[in-house]
Design an enzyme around this catalytic site. Structure first.
Site, PDB file in Angstrom:
ATOM      1  N   GLY A 139       1.418  -1.599  -0.182  1.00 41.81           N
ATOM      2  CA  GLY A 139       0.071   0.293  -0.245  1.00 41.81           C
ATOM      3  C   GLY A 139       1.442   1.230  -0.198  1.00 41.81           C
ATOM      4  O   GLY A 139       0.181   2.483   0.488  1.00 41.81           O
ATOM      5  N   ASN A 163       1.563   2.809  -2.782  1.00 43.52           N
ATOM      6  CA  ASN A 163       0.060   4.363  -3.455  1.00 43.52           C
ATOM      7  C   ASN A 163      -0.278   4.463  -2.654  1.00 43.52           C
ATOM      8  O   ASN A 163      -1.104   5.942  -2.810  1.00 43.52           O
ATOM      9  CB  ASN A 163       0.034   3.287  -4.705  1.00 43.52           C
ATOM     10  CG  ASN A 163       0.537   3.454  -6.243  1.00 43.52           C
ATOM     11  OD1 ASN A 163       1.546   4.393  -6.473  1.00 43.52           O
ATOM     12  ND2 ASN A 163       1.940   2.290  -5.772  1.00 43.52           N
ATOM     13  N   LEU A 216     -11.913  -7.387 -11.578  1.00 43.62           N
ATOM     14  CA  LEU A 216     -13.252  -7.849 -11.238  1.00 43.62           C
ATOM     15  C   LEU A 216     -13.938  -8.260 -12.495  1.00 43.62           C
ATOM     16  O   LEU A 216     -13.749  -8.446 -12.847  1.00 43.62           O
ATOM     17  CB  LEU A 216     -13.333  -5.836 -11.010  1.00 43.62           C
ATOM     18  CG  LEU A 216     -12.319  -5.472 -10.019  1.00 43.62           C
ATOM     19  CD1 LEU A 216     -12.546  -4.121 -10.427  1.00 43.62           C
ATOM     20  CD2 LEU A 216     -12.781  -5.440  -9.247  1.00 43.62           C
ATOM     21  N   MET A 269      -5.012  -7.290  -6.357  1.00 43.03           N
ATOM     22  CA  MET A 269      -4.743  -8.764  -7.333  1.00 43.03           C
ATOM     23  C   MET A 269      -5.696  -9.062  -7.143  1.00 43.03           C
ATOM     24  O   MET A 269      -5.390 -10.491  -8.730  1.00 43.03           O
ATOM     25  CB  MET A 269      -3.918  -9.616  -6.387  1.00 43.03           C
ATOM     26  CG  MET A 269      -2.101  -8.790  -6.066  1.00 43.03           C
ATOM     27  SD  MET A 269      -1.524  -7.966  -7.422  1.00 43.03           S
ATOM     28  CE  MET A 269      -0.543  -9.521  -7.795  1.00 43.03           C
ATOM     29  N   HIS A 279      -0.254   0.171 -13.075  1.00 43.52           N
ATOM     30  CA  HIS A 279       0.264  -1.134 -13.421  1.00 43.52           C
ATOM     31  C   HIS A 279       1.627  -0.544 -13.711  1.00 43.52           C
ATOM     32  O   HIS A 279       1.827   0.492 -14.691  1.00 43.52           O
ATOM     33  CB  HIS A 279      -0.491  -1.525 -14.743  1.00 43.52           C
ATOM     34  CG  HIS A 279       0.250  -2.887 -15.052  1.00 43.52           C
ATOM     35  ND1 HIS A 279      -0.121  -3.855 -14.247  1.00 43.52           N
ATOM     36  CD2 HIS A 279       1.303  -2.901 -16.594  1.00 43.52           C
ATOM     37  CE1 HIS A 279       0.380  -4.601 -15.422  1.00 43.52           C
ATOM     38  NE2 HIS A 279       1.431  -4.366 -16.708  1.00 43.52           N
TER      39      HIS A 279
HETATM   40  C1  GRF Z   1       2.239  -1.781  -8.129  1.00 41.48           C
HETATM   41  O1  GRF Z   1       3.637  -1.411  -8.268  1.00 41.48           O
HETATM   42  C2  GRF Z   1       1.398  -0.802  -8.945  1.00 41.48           C
HETATM   43  O2  GRF Z   1       1.736  -0.579 -10.292  1.00 41.48           O
HETATM   44  C3  GRF Z   1       1.098  -2.567  -9.084  1.00 41.48           C
HETATM   45  O3  GRF Z   1       1.535  -3.063  -7.637  1.00 41.48           O
HETATM   46  C4  GRF Z   1       1.484  -2.081  -7.059  1.00 41.48           C
HETATM   47  C5  GRF Z   1       1.316  -1.897  -5.515  1.00 41.48           C
HETATM   48  O4  GRF Z   1       1.910  -0.970  -4.574  1.00 41.48           O
HETATM   49  N1  GRF Z   1      -0.128  -3.000  -9.250  1.00 41.48           N
HETATM   50  P1  GRF Z   1       2.347  -0.948  -3.191  1.00 41.48           P
HETATM   51  O5  GRF Z   1       1.687  -1.777  -2.676  1.00 41.48           O
HETATM   52  O6  GRF Z   1       1.174   0.185  -3.656  1.00 41.48           O
HETATM   53  O7  GRF Z   1       3.174  -0.265  -2.746  1.00 41.48           O
END
Ligand code: GRF
Length: 202
Positions: free
Chosen positions: A12, A14, A94, A91, A110
């Site tokens: 998490g 992001n 949907l 992951m 992505h």
């Molecule tokens: C990111 O690299 C995103 O592009 C991919 O999964 C990762 C999630 O990273 N879909 P985080 O959990 O936000 O660190």
């Protein structure tokens, strides 16, 4: 105020930048109403709790099938009156029903330059292919896997001595910059989907 949900399955980071840069910020009209995970051990749930955001996890195995699982999540979205779903390392794919209900209201990030290297891993396949440039793509979610209209991309170089970890770290710097920008633009009504294209009215 735009009410959004963030879906995660792991660390998490992001989610953390979305919280830090957007959540109930004075300059941005965004409220992260709920963080959802299919994995109860996702560290992102802790990040949500620390920020005072409801953190909810539901296991796929507790539902008879994918449709029933997504029904539960849809109920949650209704309960929180969610206007935008932000996938941030979620992951699971949907179901079409979910996608149709939130057409052009679901964003995904992505870690590769789509349409190259779609799927659950973007970093390793790109590295193994030998590309010299990779990056991040943010797109609306359609019924396919990583096939929806692209909103924004940023490129990073692939270095000769990169491994999955070093390349992913370089990509994540761009992710953390770009995702909050895109979510903010969405909340301001600046993104318009026209066919396969997303027009940005800055
Ligand atoms: C990111 O690299 C995103 O592009 C991919 O999964 C990762 C999630 O990273 N879909 P985080 O959990 O936000 O660190």
């Amino acid at each position: 105020m735009m009410d959004i949900a963030v879906f995660i399955s792991g660390s998490g980071t992001n989610l953390q930048t979305l919280i830090d840069k957007l959540h109930k910020d004075r300059d941005v009209d965004i409220d992260i109403k709920v963080v959802f995970s299919d994995n109860k051990d996702a560290y992102g749930l802790e990040r949500a709790k620390k920020a005072g955001i409801p953190a909810i996890s539901i296991k796929l195995k507790d539902s008879p099938d994918r449709e029933a699982f997504d029904e539960k999540i849809l109920d949650l979205m209704e309960q929180y009156e969610i206007e935008l779903v932000v996938l941030a390392g979620y992951m699971k794919v949907l179901t079409p029903k979910f996608v149709q209900k939130y057409r052009n209201k679901i964003l995904n990030i992505h870690p590769a330059l789509l349409p190259s290297f779609p799927g659950s891993h973007g970093v390793k396949p790109a590295l193994e292919y030998g590309v010299k440039v990779s990056g991040v793509t943010i797109h609306f979610v359609d019924e396919g896997v990583d096939t929806g209209p692209i909103v924004a991309q940023a490129a990073v170089p692939v270095l000769d001595d990169d491994d999955e970890k070093t390349l992913h770290a370089r990509i994540q710097i761009e992710e953390h910059r770009l995702y909050p920008e895109v979510v903010k633009m969405y909340s301001e009504g600046k993104l318009k989907v026209v066919g396969r294209k997303v027009i940005i009215n800055r």
